[in-house]
Design an enzyme around this catalytic site. Structure first.
Site, PDB file in Angstrom:
ATOM      1  N   CYS A  71      -3.574  -0.771  -3.197  1.00  0.00           N
ATOM      2  CA  CYS A  71      -2.884   0.166  -2.374  1.00  0.00           C
ATOM      3  C   CYS A  71      -1.788  -0.571  -1.428  1.00  0.00           C
ATOM      4  CB  CYS A  71      -3.859   1.083  -1.629  1.00  0.00           C
ATOM      5  SG  CYS A  71      -5.023   0.121  -0.623  1.00  0.00           S
ATOM      6  N   HIS A  98      -7.615   2.674   2.600  1.00  0.00           N
ATOM      7  CA  HIS A  98      -6.862   3.236   1.617  1.00  0.00           C
ATOM      8  C   HIS A  98      -5.625   3.671   2.383  1.00  0.00           C
ATOM      9  CE1 HIS A  98      -5.576   4.110  -2.299  1.00  0.00           C
ATOM     10  NE2 HIS A  98      -5.413   5.061  -2.013  1.00  0.00           N
ATOM     11  N   HIS A 156       0.240   6.332  -3.982  1.00  0.00           N
ATOM     12  CA  HIS A 156      -0.520   5.488  -3.877  1.00  0.00           C
ATOM     13  C   HIS A 156      -1.128   4.752  -5.159  1.00  0.00           C
ATOM     14  CE1 HIS A 156      -4.661   7.524  -4.695  1.00  0.00           C
ATOM     15  NE2 HIS A 156      -3.439   8.314  -5.083  1.00  0.00           N
TER      16      HIS A 156
END
Length: 179
Positions: A72, A124, A136
């Site tokens: 990510c 994240h 993402h």
């Protein structure tokens, strides 16, 4: 309250005519300044376009290269570097300390969105695209993709958002880090 649209129209008209007047009065060879909102829009557009160009790239833990895979934060690092020339820190947690903290209702394309996916804050990160969507690099076995923040999984884990491009300052190399 019926005056707001009229007032807005008048203000926009005045801004446009003022911009036109300024452009006409600029000495030959001088380029009139680009309005801050237009610079922001251009930088955000470049970020979104660059992010969408990474769709389908496979996830790789610790990955920082589109050729070998991205995690990510590797995705976000690549997008910001290639789109607007900004080098970001390596981890989502470090990215979460940059720029301006913004609320979910204030999100604009190009903002970073953070989620708690590993029982720790800011574990994240993705890039907000607009209309409740973000891009993402999900997890092992996955590929870079677009998700809806209203999805129950993401809504429950939303951790905050940061704005790294600033629409109030003159642009330097296409973008300015928000305060």
């Amino acid at each position: 309250m019926h005056f707001r649209p009229i007032l807005l129209t008048l203000l926009l008209g005045l801004s446009a005519s003022h911009a036109g007047l300024a452009a006409e009065q600029a000495p030959e060879g001088d380029v009139p300044a680009t309005p801050a909102f237009q610079r922001y829009t251009q930088a955000a557009e470049e970020l979104v376009d660059q992010a969408m160009g990474h769709l389908g790239i496979r996830y790789r833990f610790g990955g920082t290269s589109p050729e070998t895979g991205l995690d990510c934060s590797g995705l976000v690092m690549n997008v910001f570097r290639n789109a607007i020339g900004l080098d970001l820190p390596r981890t989502a947690a470090e990215m979460a300390r940059m720029g301006e903290n913004i609320g979910r209702k204030e999100l604009k394309p190009g903002d970073l969105v953070f989620f708690n996916t590993m029982r720790r804050a800011f574990s994240h990160v993705g890039i907000y695209l607009g209309d409740g969507q973000f891009v993402h690099a999900p997890s092992s076995g996955g590929k870079v993709r677009v998700e809806n923040m209203a999805n129950s999984y993401w809504a429950a884990r939303f951790n905050g958002a940061r704005r790294l491009i600033d629409d109030d300052e003159p642009a330097a190399a296409g973008m300015v880090l928000a305060r």
